[in-house]
Design a protein around this motif. Structure first.
Motif, PDB file in Angstrom:
ATOM      1  N   SER A 234       0.827  -1.215   0.000  1.00 46.41           N
ATOM      2  CA  SER A 234       0.000   0.000   0.000  1.00 46.41           C
ATOM      3  C   SER A 234       0.857   1.259   0.000  1.00 46.41           C
ATOM      4  CB  SER A 234      -0.946   0.003   1.202  1.00 46.41           C
ATOM      5  OG  SER A 234      -0.207  -0.058   2.421  1.00 46.41           O
ATOM      6  N   ARG A 238       1.179   4.115  -3.044  1.00 43.27           N
ATOM      7  CA  ARG A 238       0.904   5.535  -2.809  1.00 43.27           C
ATOM      8  C   ARG A 238       2.090   6.407  -3.201  1.00 43.27           C
ATOM      9  NH1 ARG A 238       1.829   9.442   0.630  1.00 43.27           N
ATOM     10  NH2 ARG A 238       3.125   8.153   1.967  1.00 43.27           N
ATOM     11  N   ASN A 242       2.156   9.147  -6.240  1.00 44.17           N
ATOM     12  CA  ASN A 242       2.426  10.545  -5.917  1.00 44.17           C
ATOM     13  C   ASN A 242       3.542  11.102  -6.784  1.00 44.17           C
ATOM     14  OD1 ASN A 242       0.473  10.719  -3.971  1.00 44.17           O
ATOM     15  ND2 ASN A 242       1.874  10.634  -2.225  1.00 44.17           N
TER      16      ASN A 242
END
Length: 306
Positions: A234, A238, A242
């Motif tokens: 996870s 992310r 980003n």
């Protein structure tokens, strides 16, 4: 291959703009933190010089330009592409296809340095993780293609400038934040893909992008990739999104399809060998992903080179 979609101008633009010259006719708009200029050329022209005294985002809307920057190598500038240019960059421009019925259109937008600094500070304070380097604007001229999201942001900004609305400055403030974030993500992606050792040896996202490009024919998934950089699935997902603007799996598919396009240009390589060499294990999934990215089947794409 077909060119990218044209950007649409508002009814107000066509109603109020003045056509005073056939080469680089300029229509300008000014808001609190930015200016936008729409350049239109209605006849074939060569070696038109242009220069801005501030950083500028130039975006092709319609037609074709042949650009030369800083007396360097010429290149095509087409719809769904942008140039982020440093101040005082000399440009020499050809318009090989412009006509009165099909003008070449390009927008050029400048953003105040104060606004850029404000947005960068917001990004670095609120969104940057420990794994990410500080986000900075480019110190080089940057030519890049749009993805769907960036194309939509630019279309929205164009309409904000050209329509008559009392809260245009507020709308633009929101849109500029998204625009700068997406441009920074495109630039980071381009930097990481260059494979400079100094970058990817010290950055886990850059490292994994290089790893993906070097192992496209192997089975790869989020678990495998996250383990390579010692991150949870996870957290890896992310941080990657980003930095780059798309998920690790979407990036993997993008690189596999890019390799497939190159291989398909050689008619002697069977399509089955192409999709296996690109890491796809069945033809139906390969066909779906190829059509999604190219709007045609692998066979149709190949026929262009026969």
């Amino acid at each position: 291959m077909t060119r990218g979609p044209f950007m649409q101008l508002s009814k107000e633009f066509h109603q109020y703009r003045k056509l005073e010259q056939l080469v680089e006719n300029k229509t300008s708009y000014q808001l609190e933190h930015a200016e936008l200029h729409i350049f239109e050329t209605h006849e074939v022209a060569e070696k038109i010089s242009l220069k801005f005294d501030a950083p500028v985002l130039a975006t092709m809307m319609q037609g074709k330009k042949i650009m030369q920057l800083n007396e360097g190598k010429s290149f095509n500038f087409l719809p769904s592409e942008s140039l982020l240019l440093l101040p005082e960059t000399p440009m020499l421009i050809d318009f090989p296809e412009a006509s009165f019925q099909n003008p070449t259109r390009c927008l050029a937008m400048t953003i105040s340095e104060e606004k850029i600094k404000e947005i960068l500070q917001l990004i670095n304070e609120r969104f940057k993780s420990r794994e990410e380097n500080e986000w900075l604007m480019s110190r080089i001229n940057f030519h890049f293609k749009h993805d769907y999201a960036l194309q939509q942001v630019l279309q929205h900004i164009l309409l904000i400038f050209t329509e008559d609305h009392p809260t245009k400055d507020l709308f633009l403030d929101f849109a500029l934040k998204e625009l700068l974030i997406r441009i920074l993500q495109h630039e980071k992606k381009a930097q990481y893909e260059k494979g400079e050792q100094a970058i990817y040896s010290n950055n886990r996202v850059a490292f994994i992008m290089q790893y993906i490009q070097q192992h496209l024919d192997e089975p790869l998934d989020i678990k495998t990739l996250s383990q390579k950089v010692y991150m949870s699935e996870s957290h890896f997902h992310r941080v990657f999104k980003n930095e780059v603007g798309i998920s690790p799996i979407e990036y993997l598919i993008e690189k596999r399809i890019s390799k497939a396009r190159n291989l398909l240009q050689n008619p002697e390589i069977p399509i089955k060998e192409v999709y296996l060499a690109c890491g796809f294990n069945n033809i139906s999934y390969f066909n779906r992903q190829f059509k999604r990215k190219n709007h045609c089947s692998p066979k149709t794409f190949r026929n262009q080179f026969l």
